[in-house]
Structure formats: C-alpha cells, structure tokens
Design a protein around this motif. Structure first.
Motif, PDB file in Angstrom:
ATOM      1  N   LYS A 147       8.674   7.924  -2.802  1.00 17.17           N
ATOM      2  CA  LYS A 147       7.665   8.916  -3.181  1.00 17.17           C
ATOM      3  C   LYS A 147       6.684   8.295  -4.182  1.00 17.17           C
ATOM      4  O   LYS A 147       5.469   8.472  -4.067  1.00 17.17           O
ATOM      5  N   MET A 148       7.220   7.541  -5.129  1.00 16.37           N
ATOM      6  CA  MET A 148       6.350   6.897  -6.116  1.00 16.37           C
ATOM      7  C   MET A 148       5.460   5.849  -5.471  1.00 16.37           C
ATOM      8  O   MET A 148       4.300   5.697  -5.844  1.00 16.37           O
ATOM      9  N   LEU A 149       5.995   5.131  -4.475  1.00 20.14           N
ATOM     10  CA  LEU A 149       5.185   4.121  -3.783  1.00 20.14           C
ATOM     11  C   LEU A 149       4.041   4.797  -3.018  1.00 20.14           C
ATOM     12  O   LEU A 149       2.946   4.256  -2.910  1.00 20.14           O
ATOM     13  N   ARG A 150       4.312   6.014  -2.498  1.00 22.31           N
ATOM     14  CA  ARG A 150       3.229   6.775  -1.845  1.00 22.31           C
ATOM     15  C   ARG A 150       2.193   7.193  -2.881  1.00 22.31           C
ATOM     16  O   ARG A 150       0.991   7.076  -2.649  1.00 22.31           O
ATOM     17  N   GLU A 151       2.673   7.648  -4.033  1.00 21.33           N
ATOM     18  CA  GLU A 151       1.746   8.069  -5.087  1.00 21.33           C
ATOM     19  C   GLU A 151       0.912   6.902  -5.616  1.00 21.33           C
ATOM     20  O   GLU A 151      -0.209   7.078  -6.068  1.00 21.33           O
ATOM     21  N   GLU A 152       1.503   5.691  -5.559  1.00 25.30           N
ATOM     22  CA  GLU A 152       0.763   4.494  -5.983  1.00 25.30           C
ATOM     23  C   GLU A 152      -0.216   4.029  -4.907  1.00 25.30           C
ATOM     24  O   GLU A 152      -0.930   3.043  -5.092  1.00 25.30           O
ATOM     25  N   GLY A 153      -0.198   4.702  -3.755  1.00 22.73           N
ATOM     26  CA  GLY A 153      -1.102   4.335  -2.663  1.00 22.73           C
ATOM     27  C   GLY A 153      -0.635   3.124  -1.867  1.00 22.73           C
ATOM     28  O   GLY A 153      -1.421   2.494  -1.175  1.00 22.73           O
ATOM     29  N   LEU A 154       0.644   2.778  -1.966  1.00 20.46           N
ATOM     30  CA  LEU A 154       1.170   1.603  -1.264  1.00 20.46           C
ATOM     31  C   LEU A 154       1.819   1.967   0.067  1.00 20.46           C
ATOM     32  O   LEU A 154       1.968   1.118   0.948  1.00 20.46           O
ATOM     33  N   LEU A 155       2.237   3.233   0.192  1.00 19.08           N
ATOM     34  CA  LEU A 155       2.810   3.732   1.442  1.00 19.08           C
ATOM     35  C   LEU A 155       2.070   4.989   1.841  1.00 19.08           C
ATOM     36  O   LEU A 155       1.545   5.705   0.990  1.00 19.08           O
ATOM     37  N   GLU A 156       2.035   5.252   3.138  1.00 22.35           N
ATOM     38  CA  GLU A 156       1.491   6.523   3.613  1.00 22.35           C
ATOM     39  C   GLU A 156       2.373   7.021   4.753  1.00 22.35           C
ATOM     40  O   GLU A 156       3.024   6.238   5.441  1.00 22.35           O
ATOM     41  N   ARG A 157       2.378   8.334   4.935  1.00 18.39           N
ATOM     42  CA  ARG A 157       3.150   8.914   6.032  1.00 18.39           C
ATOM     43  C   ARG A 157       2.353   8.763   7.312  1.00 18.39           C
ATOM     44  O   ARG A 157       1.165   9.041   7.356  1.00 18.39           O
ATOM     45  N   PHE A 158       3.025   8.288   8.354  1.00 17.82           N
ATOM     46  CA  PHE A 158       2.390   8.171   9.656  1.00 17.82           C
ATOM     47  C   PHE A 158       3.454   8.428  10.705  1.00 17.82           C
ATOM     48  O   PHE A 158       4.487   7.763  10.724  1.00 17.82           O
ATOM     49  N   ALA A 159       3.198   9.413  11.554  1.00 19.74           N
ATOM     50  CA  ALA A 159       4.150   9.784  12.612  1.00 19.74           C
ATOM     51  C   ALA A 159       5.560   9.976  12.058  1.00 19.74           C
ATOM     52  O   ALA A 159       6.539   9.480  12.618  1.00 19.74           O
ATOM     53  N   LYS A 172       6.921   8.712   9.470  1.00 20.90           N
ATOM     54  CA  LYS A 172       7.537   7.543   8.829  1.00 20.90           C
ATOM     55  C   LYS A 172       6.605   7.013   7.743  1.00 20.90           C
ATOM     56  O   LYS A 172       5.406   7.254   7.772  1.00 20.90           O
ATOM     57  N   ASP A 173       7.180   6.258   6.802  1.00 21.93           N
ATOM     58  CA  ASP A 173       6.356   5.569   5.814  1.00 21.93           C
ATOM     59  C   ASP A 173       5.823   4.285   6.418  1.00 21.93           C
ATOM     60  O   ASP A 173       6.573   3.534   7.039  1.00 21.93           O
ATOM     61  N   ARG A 174       4.527   4.031   6.181  1.00 19.83           N
ATOM     62  CA  ARG A 174       4.026   2.706   6.550  1.00 19.83           C
ATOM     63  C   ARG A 174       3.151   2.185   5.402  1.00 19.83           C
ATOM     64  O   ARG A 174       2.524   2.982   4.695  1.00 19.83           O
ATOM     65  N   PRO A 175       3.126   0.862   5.214  1.00 21.81           N
ATOM     66  CA  PRO A 175       2.340   0.300   4.108  1.00 21.81           C
ATOM     67  C   PRO A 175       0.848   0.534   4.336  1.00 21.81           C
ATOM     68  O   PRO A 175       0.376   0.476   5.476  1.00 21.81           O
ATOM     69  N   THR A 176       0.130   0.820   3.277  1.00 23.64           N
ATOM     70  CA  THR A 176      -1.321   0.976   3.346  1.00 23.64           C
ATOM     71  C   THR A 176      -1.970  -0.407   3.223  1.00 23.64           C
ATOM     72  O   THR A 176      -1.293  -1.371   2.844  1.00 23.64           O
ATOM     73  N   PRO A 177      -3.269  -0.518   3.521  1.00 26.69           N
ATOM     74  CA  PRO A 177      -3.947  -1.816   3.316  1.00 26.69           C
ATOM     75  C   PRO A 177      -3.811  -2.303   1.871  1.00 26.69           C
ATOM     76  O   PRO A 177      -3.752  -3.506   1.611  1.00 26.69           O
ATOM     77  N   ALA A 210      -1.302  -2.314   0.134  1.00 27.82           N
ATOM     78  CA  ALA A 210       0.004  -2.955  -0.067  1.00 27.82           C
ATOM     79  C   ALA A 210       0.032  -4.380   0.480  1.00 27.82           C
ATOM     80  O   ALA A 210       1.047  -5.068   0.350  1.00 27.82           O
ATOM     81  N   ASP A 211      -1.082  -4.841   1.050  1.00 28.10           N
ATOM     82  CA  ASP A 211      -1.125  -6.200   1.618  1.00 28.10           C
ATOM     83  C   ASP A 211      -0.701  -7.242   0.589  1.00 28.10           C
ATOM     84  O   ASP A 211      -1.230  -7.255  -0.524  1.00 28.10           O
ATOM     85  N   GLY A 212       0.238  -8.090   0.964  1.00 27.93           N
ATOM     86  CA  GLY A 212       0.681  -9.156   0.074  1.00 27.93           C
ATOM     87  C   GLY A 212       1.727  -8.712  -0.927  1.00 27.93           C
ATOM     88  O   GLY A 212       2.279  -9.529  -1.653  1.00 27.93           O
ATOM     89  N   LEU A 213       1.985  -7.408  -1.003  1.00 25.92           N
ATOM     90  CA  LEU A 213       2.938  -6.892  -1.992  1.00 25.92           C
ATOM     91  C   LEU A 213       4.298  -6.577  -1.365  1.00 25.92           C
ATOM     92  O   LEU A 213       5.195  -6.122  -2.054  1.00 25.92           O
ATOM     93  N   TYR A 214       4.432  -6.785  -0.069  1.00 28.22           N
ATOM     94  CA  TYR A 214       5.711  -6.491   0.576  1.00 28.22           C
ATOM     95  C   TYR A 214       6.006  -7.491   1.689  1.00 28.22           C
ATOM     96  O   TYR A 214       5.105  -8.225   2.137  1.00 28.22           O
ATOM     97  N   MET A 215       7.241  -7.543   2.101  1.00 32.55           N
ATOM     98  CA  MET A 215       7.630  -8.312   3.283  1.00 32.55           C
ATOM     99  C   MET A 215       8.664  -7.491   4.041  1.00 32.55           C
ATOM    100  O   MET A 215       9.308  -6.612   3.471  1.00 32.55           O
ATOM    101  N   GLU A 216       8.768  -7.762   5.315  1.00 31.18           N
ATOM    102  CA  GLU A 216       9.743  -7.033   6.133  1.00 31.18           C
ATOM    103  C   GLU A 216      10.671  -8.028   6.803  1.00 31.18           C
ATOM    104  O   GLU A 216      10.262  -9.118   7.170  1.00 31.18           O
ATOM    105  N   ARG A 217      11.937  -7.637   6.911  1.00 36.35           N
ATOM    106  CA  ARG A 217      12.899  -8.480   7.622  1.00 36.35           C
ATOM    107  C   ARG A 217      13.836  -7.552   8.382  1.00 36.35           C
ATOM    108  O   ARG A 217      13.959  -6.363   8.033  1.00 36.35           O
ATOM    109  N   PRO A 218      14.501  -8.081   9.403  1.00 34.09           N
ATOM    110  CA  PRO A 218      15.405  -7.219  10.165  1.00 34.09           C
ATOM    111  C   PRO A 218      16.456  -6.625   9.232  1.00 34.09           C
ATOM    112  O   PRO A 218      17.013  -7.337   8.398  1.00 34.09           O
TER     113      PRO A 218
END
Ligand SMILES: [Zn+2]
Length: 227
Positions: free
Chosen positions: A104-116, A118-123, A125-133
């Motif tokens: 919720k805080m990451l959404r408030e910081e503008g780093l995540l947004e709800r889409f379909a 689910k949470d997805r990273p916003t533009p 958040a570029d460079g601030l996260y990585m994803e792995r299996p």
C-alpha cells in the motif's frame, strides 16, 4: 559475515552482531545510532540480520573499534544492487509492517499501481526493482509464472522517511527524545536528506532511531509544543 562482491554489501547475523559489538570510545552505545551516524547504508531484515554497504572489515571496526581481523577482498566495482524483499522492507517499521501494508505504501509512493486486479510497477519505479521467479513457499502452490519483486535500498530509504513522518504526526506519541551530537562521519538527515558534514552538530531521535539536522529537530520539537 558474508560479503557479496557483486553488490558490495555485507551481511551479519543478529548473533554475530551481539558477539562482535563492543563499547567504542567516541561512538554511541546505541548500535542503530552508531550505524546511522556512520553514514553507511544499512538495514535490519525481519530475521534480525544486519546488512551494510561496506566490506566486513569496515563493519568490524565500526562494531568493535579494533583493527579488522578480516581479510577484506580487493575492492571491485559492484555490478548489481542490493535487492530487498517486501517482507524485509516492512522491518523498517517497529513493529514490522506486513507485506500488504508495504505494498500500500509503495502505491502511495507512486511505485506501484493497480492494474487488472494486480500490482504492477509504474514508470517511476524503473531501476528501483527487479523480478525473479518466485520460490515455492511451504504449503502453498505456486501459480505458473509467479514472480517475486525485490526493491532497491533507495526504496527502503523512502519508507524510512515515512516512519519518521508518521511519528511526527502521531498525537499520542511521547515527546521527542532528541539528543544533540556531533557527527563523526558524513551523514544525512533522515527527514529532509540534507547532508550533515562530519564535525557538525545534529540530533539523534531515539524514538524513531533516526538522525536529524538541527532544522528538522527544531521543527519536530516546536510541532509538539515541547521545548
Ligand atoms: Zn533535516
């Protein structure tokens, strides 16, 4: 201590911290204060391990005050960031914030947004996260293609600033426990990120375990009608 050359971060278990930490003349007895005043990027994870952006020897000297007994590897340029799980981000708070609150805080910081749904990273958040299996959690089936998203230390710093802001706005909190100190190493104000150069005066807020510049410390004291 385990040092990861690809990130330049050292990990110390809580047990090792207890074993190595000593009183050091000129440094605070409060380990969090000592680490903050040192200006080293660091955090504690939910298991009580300490992570710091330095070599084992540096951390040893900070904890113990004595000459390092670790053979530090030759410095290499880190090629990767220290990636931090949502669970460990929650450990910035006391008590630890559950993952749902962190998201919720990451959404408030503008780093995540709800889409379909689910949470997805916003533009942003570029460079601030990585994803792995995602790795399977005991007793739970993994959805095909499930990923674990990890966040950079910069994101942890944003959440830490929130912890301080929340404490400032809490009408029930006790008066700020601010202690004046002279910083021995370059540091940054936990609230406004102002650089505090070595040798200058700052304040340690023991309520939220954060270092503050004189301006933020004065503002906090005035805001609660204390001092
Ligand atoms: Zn400040």
């Amino acid at each position: 201590m385990s040092y990861e050359p690809s990130t330049g971060w050292t990990r110390l278990t809580g047990r090792q911290v207890e074993r190595y930490a000593r009183r050091v003349d000129g440094l605070s007895d409060d380990l969090d204060e000592r680490l903050d005043v040192s200006g080293l990027a660091h955090y504690w994870d939910t298991h009580g391990n300490l992570h710091a952006r330095c070599m084992p020897g540096e951390l040893w000297v900070l904890l113990n005050g004595e000459q390092s007994r670790f053979d530090d590897p030759d410095p290499t340029e880190p090629v990767d960031q220290q990636w931090i799980s949502v669970t460990d981000l929650g450990a910035v708070f006391d008590p630890a914030a559950p993952p749902s609150t962190v998201l919720k805080m990451l959404r408030e910081e503008g780093l995540l947004e709800r889409f379909a749904g689910k949470d997805r990273p916003t533009p942003q958040a570029d460079g601030l996260y990585m994803e792995r299996p995602a790795s399977p959690v005991a007793g739970r089936d993994l959805k095909p293609g499930a990923v674990q998203r990890l966040w950079s230390y910069d994101v942890l710093v944003k959440l830490r600033a929130r912890r301080v802001a929340t404490a400032d706005n809490d009408p029930h909190k006790s008066p700020p426990a601010l202690r004046a100190l002279v910083v021995k190493f370059p540091a940054a104000c936990d609230r406004c990120r102002l650089e505090i150069v070595a040798g200058s005066e700052a304040y340690w807020d023991s309520a939220v375990k954060a270092i503050r510049c004189t301006q933020c410390a004065t503002a906090a004291a005035a805001g609660t009608g204390q001092r």
